[in-house]
Design a protein around this motif. Structure first.
Motif, short mmCIF file in Angstrom:
data_model
loop_
_atom_site.label_atom_id
_atom_site.label_comp_id
_atom_site.label_asym_id
_atom_site.label_seq_id
_atom_site.Cartn_x
_atom_site.Cartn_y
_atom_site.Cartn_z
N PHE A 160 108.89 36.80 19.94
CA PHE A 160 107.94 37.37 18.84
C PHE A 160 106.81 36.12 18.41
O PHE A 160 105.81 36.29 18.12
CB PHE A 160 108.76 37.66 17.67
N ALA A 161 107.39 34.94 18.45
CA ALA A 161 106.76 33.80 17.91
C ALA A 161 105.75 33.43 18.88
O ALA A 161 104.74 33.01 18.47
CB ALA A 161 108.01 32.58 17.75
N VAL A 162 106.17 33.57 20.22
CA VAL A 162 105.22 33.19 21.06
C VAL A 162 103.92 34.00 21.10
O VAL A 162 102.76 33.72 21.03
CB VAL A 162 105.83 33.22 22.60
N TYR A 163 104.20 35.42 20.83
CA TYR A 163 102.91 36.57 20.69
C TYR A 163 102.20 36.05 19.45
O TYR A 163 101.08 36.07 19.57
CB TYR A 163 103.85 37.64 20.72
N MET A 164 103.03 35.92 18.41
CA MET A 164 102.16 35.58 17.28
C MET A 164 101.31 34.29 17.14
O MET A 164 100.58 34.31 16.35
CB MET A 164 103.05 35.98 16.05
N PHE A 165 101.93 33.21 18.02
CA PHE A 165 101.24 32.01 17.82
C PHE A 165 99.67 32.30 18.39
O PHE A 165 98.75 31.72 17.76
CB PHE A 165 101.85 31.14 18.72
N PHE A 166 99.43 33.10 19.06
CA PHE A 166 98.01 33.36 19.75
C PHE A 166 97.40 34.11 18.84
O PHE A 166 96.09 34.19 18.87
CB PHE A 166 98.13 34.10 21.23
N GLN A 167 98.04 34.77 17.90
CA GLN A 167 97.06 35.46 16.64
C GLN A 167 97.00 34.83 15.56
O GLN A 167 96.11 35.21 14.76
CB GLN A 167 97.86 36.80 16.33
N ALA A 168 97.67 33.83 15.15
CA ALA A 168 97.90 33.12 13.97
C ALA A 168 96.51 32.18 13.80
O ALA A 168 96.06 31.57 14.99
CB ALA A 168 98.96 32.25 13.88
N PRO A 169 96.01 31.85 12.81
CA PRO A 169 94.99 30.72 12.64
C PRO A 169 95.65 29.53 12.64
O PRO A 169 96.74 29.21 12.31
CB PRO A 169 94.39 31.29 11.09
N GLU A 170 94.69 28.48 12.66
CA GLU A 170 94.89 27.14 12.99
C GLU A 170 95.28 26.64 11.58
O GLU A 170 96.04 25.79 11.49
CB GLU A 170 93.63 26.26 13.42
N GLU A 171 94.43 26.87 10.79
CA GLU A 171 94.61 26.61 9.26
C GLU A 171 94.54 27.76 8.39
O GLU A 171 94.43 28.73 8.75
CB GLU A 171 93.38 25.65 8.71
N ALA A 172 95.29 27.28 7.08
CA ALA A 172 95.46 28.57 6.18
C ALA A 172 94.28 29.00 5.57
O ALA A 172 93.21 28.42 5.40
CB ALA A 172 96.16 27.77 4.68
N THR A 173 94.15 30.32 5.55
CA THR A 173 93.05 31.03 5.07
C THR A 173 93.31 31.57 3.50
O THR A 173 92.29 32.09 3.00
CB THR A 173 92.75 32.28 5.95
#
Length: 239
Positions: free
Chosen positions: A28-41
């Motif tokens: 799950f974390a590997v999949y979400m890593f590619f969806q997550a932003p670099e910095e807080a939005t």
């Protein structure tokens, strides 16, 4: 024997469930890593790439060390009580799955402190087990005082806590994670005394948790030595 067999089955079932949860969390974390932003939005509760890196790191670590007691038993030919192994597995579940994956560290302010107190006590017990294992080796022929055994157990538990804090510090520096919680859930970076508060509170709790178990162990060993002395007056009660 029946109860021991049930404990073994329960331990294996619990181990399998927690291991599956950890592996699923890694995927799950590997999949979400590619969806997550670099910095807080600014979105409340949103996780960044660094958060998922930490989740992958923690879950991978947990999936590996969950089998550590079995490997120690097989390699050193010692028997670790099933109760100790069950407590160990539950601790990994609470610390990694609930703490990191389910975000309990931020949802419950004292979650980290409770786990450190719990783990310090467990490591103190492991310290006593190590001494028991070493004194059981015939070639060493060791007979140690309750005070020394307790001191070793305390130092072992506290040193383990220090090593863990070093691991957290290095992971934060190399991987950009937030294991030492120097960044708030809202993305604010702490400075000065507040930045090291999490680390120092963890070490203080480690010391208190291990001290409690060590005191219990000390008085138990002291009482046991007194009983041995009563049965065999030739033995010297050394402190």
């Amino acid at each position: 024997m029946k109860n021991e067999g049930r404990l073994t089955k329960g331990k294996n079932l619990l181990l399998g469930i927690v291991f599956i949860l950890l592996v699923a969390s890694i995927i799950f974390a590997v999949y979400m890593f590619f969806q997550a932003p670099e910095e807080a939005t600014g979105i409340e509760g949103e996780r960044m790439k660094s958060d998922y890196i930490l989740m992958i790191l923690q879950c991978t670590f947990g999936a590996l060390v969950i089998f550590l007691p079995q490997r120690v038993e097989n390699h050193f030919e010692i028997d670790i009580p099933n109760v100790i192994e069950i407590i160990y597995i539950i601790f990994l579940f609470l610390a990694i799955y609930l703490g990191e994956v389910r975000n309990f560290y931020f949802l419950f302010p004292n979650w980290d402190a409770v786990l450190h107190f719990f783990s310090a006590g467990m490591l103190g017990a492991v310290g006593f087990m190590l001494v028991n294992f070493m004194t059981g080796i015939e070639k060493l022929n060791l007979r140690l005082s309750p005070g020394f055994v307790s001191f070793f157990a305390f130092c072992f538990a506290l040193t383990s806590g220090v090593v863990w804090e070093i691991y957290e510090f290095m992971a934060d520096g190399i991987l950009g994670t937030n294991m030492q919680k120097f960044i708030t859930f809202e993305g604010e970076m702490l400075i000065g005394r507040e930045a090291v508060r999490d680390t120092m509170e963890d070490l203080i709790v480690d010391a208190l948790g291990s001290l409690l178990i060590v005191l219990i162990g000390y008085f138990y060993l002291r009482r046991k030595r007194v009983v041995e002395l009563e049965k065999n007056p030739e033995l010297e009660l050394s402190e």
